[in-house]
Write a protein that holds these residues in place. Sequence first.
Motif, PDB file in Angstrom:
ATOM      1  N   SER A 161     -10.020  -5.089  13.509  1.00  0.00           N
ATOM      2  CA  SER A 161      -9.564  -5.003  12.125  1.00  0.00           C
ATOM      3  C   SER A 161      -8.278  -4.192  12.015  1.00  0.00           C
ATOM      4  N   ASN A 162      -8.092  -3.196  12.877  1.00  0.00           N
ATOM      5  CA  ASN A 162      -6.879  -2.383  12.821  1.00  0.00           C
ATOM      6  C   ASN A 162      -5.632  -3.202  13.126  1.00  0.00           C
ATOM      7  N   SER A 163      -5.775  -4.264  13.925  1.00  0.00           N
ATOM      8  CA  SER A 163      -4.641  -5.110  14.307  1.00  0.00           C
ATOM      9  C   SER A 163      -4.545  -6.369  13.456  1.00  0.00           C
ATOM     10  N   LEU A 164      -5.017  -6.318  12.218  1.00  0.00           N
ATOM     11  CA  LEU A 164      -5.017  -7.484  11.331  1.00  0.00           C
ATOM     12  C   LEU A 164      -3.606  -8.063  11.178  1.00  0.00           C
ATOM     13  N   PHE A 165      -3.490  -9.368  11.331  1.00  0.00           N
ATOM     14  CA  PHE A 165      -2.211 -10.057  11.164  1.00  0.00           C
ATOM     15  C   PHE A 165      -1.775  -9.954   9.705  1.00  0.00           C
ATOM     16  N   ASN A 166      -0.563  -9.422   9.478  1.00  0.00           N
ATOM     17  CA  ASN A 166      -0.126  -9.164   8.112  1.00  0.00           C
ATOM     18  C   ASN A 166       1.268  -9.689   7.801  1.00  0.00           C
ATOM     19  N   VAL A 203       9.892 -15.570   5.857  1.00  0.00           N
ATOM     20  CA  VAL A 203       8.953 -14.749   6.612  1.00  0.00           C
ATOM     21  C   VAL A 203       9.174 -13.281   6.279  1.00  0.00           C
ATOM     22  N   ALA A 204       8.126 -12.594   5.868  1.00  0.00           N
ATOM     23  CA  ALA A 204       8.132 -11.140   5.769  1.00  0.00           C
ATOM     24  C   ALA A 204       7.512 -10.609   7.048  1.00  0.00           C
ATOM     25  N   TYR A 205       8.340 -10.088   7.947  1.00  0.00           N
ATOM     26  CA  TYR A 205       7.949  -9.748   9.314  1.00  0.00           C
ATOM     27  C   TYR A 205       7.300  -8.376   9.339  1.00  0.00           C
ATOM     28  N   ASN A 206       5.978  -8.327   9.554  1.00  0.00           N
ATOM     29  CA  ASN A 206       5.250  -7.060   9.596  1.00  0.00           C
ATOM     30  C   ASN A 206       4.486  -6.847  10.891  1.00  0.00           C
ATOM     31  N   PHE A 207       4.122  -7.933  11.577  1.00  0.00           N
ATOM     32  CA  PHE A 207       3.255  -7.844  12.761  1.00  0.00           C
ATOM     33  C   PHE A 207       4.121  -7.804  14.016  1.00  0.00           C
ATOM     34  N   PRO A 208       4.204  -6.663  14.717  1.00  0.00           N
ATOM     35  CA  PRO A 208       5.087  -6.556  15.886  1.00  0.00           C
ATOM     36  C   PRO A 208       4.471  -7.192  17.127  1.00  0.00           C
ATOM     37  N   VAL A 209       5.286  -7.905  17.873  1.00  0.00           N
ATOM     38  CA  VAL A 209       4.822  -8.518  19.124  1.00  0.00           C
ATOM     39  C   VAL A 209       5.780  -8.275  20.278  1.00  0.00           C
ATOM     40  N   ILE A 210       6.998  -7.801  19.999  1.00  0.00           N
ATOM     41  CA  ILE A 210       7.994  -7.650  21.045  1.00  0.00           C
ATOM     42  C   ILE A 210       7.575  -6.600  22.059  1.00  0.00           C
ATOM     43  N   SER A 211       6.834  -5.579  21.627  1.00  0.00           N
ATOM     44  CA  SER A 211       6.451  -4.491  22.521  1.00  0.00           C
ATOM     45  C   SER A 211       5.601  -4.970  23.688  1.00  0.00           C
ATOM     46  N   PHE A 212       4.804  -6.039  23.513  1.00  0.00           N
ATOM     47  CA  PHE A 212       3.988  -6.562  24.610  1.00  0.00           C
ATOM     48  C   PHE A 212       4.438  -7.950  25.057  1.00  0.00           C
TER      49      PHE A 212
END
Length: 354
Positions: free
Chosen positions: A164-169, A284-293
Amino acid sequence: MTNSGTKMETRRRRSGQFSLSQKLRKPRETDLLQQRLPVWNPMLTPINTAPFFFGFSVISALLGLLLNSTSRNIVEFEIDYTGTDPLSPCYSCAKNYSRTSTTLCTCSVAFTLDKAFKNHRRYLKSRDDAQLNGEPWALKNPSSRCEPYQRDGGLPIAPCGAISNSLFNDTLRLYRVDSTGTKTEVSLVKKDIAWWTDKHLKFKNPPGNKNLSLLFEGTNQPPNWRKPVYELDPSDPGNNGFMNEDLIVWMRPAMSANFRKLYRIIPGLDNRPTLPQGAYVLDVAYNFPVISFGGRKRMILSTMSWMGGKNPFLGLAYITMGVVLFLLAVIFLMVHLVCGTSSRFLEVPHTAAA
């Protein structure tokens, strides 16, 4: 029992002299209780088993071809909006594309995440199903499996856990651009995107007051959330708390590191294409980071059928099963042709006693 006791019991049976308790224990005179039902002991041989394998192979193959054909007819359009760095315009971007299909259908909007590893064992365990099911005791006492997202500032986290902490937002909005350059927002429906069993059986708000802010009083939101669980959808009061469908969809486990989740549904229109031919823009309102992994994010527009979205694996699985059953049927026929009705090849040879 002595011989005299046995003789006495035999005389009682012959004379019908039994106590009441003995008569009550006696089974009734029915075919079922007295084990007199007719039985059928089939003798399974290669020749009478092969037709069943042939029949099931044909059914499986035909069903596989139907599923495969249906999956091929589903149209998908994919947009990658990952971006390359924090300064990339895709952190708040608009993607232009043109759609030429005029098919009348119901479409779905899905998002795909790559290298998210939502199937990691420790990640999958980091949740409290009792809390998500609305149990009052679990709301204030979340499971230890939610650590380190069990408590925050001394207060229990609702909903707790890493999932739940990593909910796609991310927020996705789709617009149609007409010939004059005017943008018209396409209606994206957020209802009925979760499984029925999840929405009505597995996820419930705590019982009691209908004011969710009072029900969740004394709890904290997950650290990565910007708003508490009872304010996830300000436009629809019934879509808040643990009953929020975006949360329910996200909480369902994925079987691989790369997965797809249903985001919204574009309902079909009467006598008009769902998405008429023309140009469309994705905001797109970009809130969910993915570049770090090293992950990727994509939005997918897809038509829907009676079997749901595109799924080529299911058809191939049924076709493969049909081929395997057909080969087994052929093997059984060859065994029958070689051995006939003889069962000598099944006999175990006897060895002479030492």
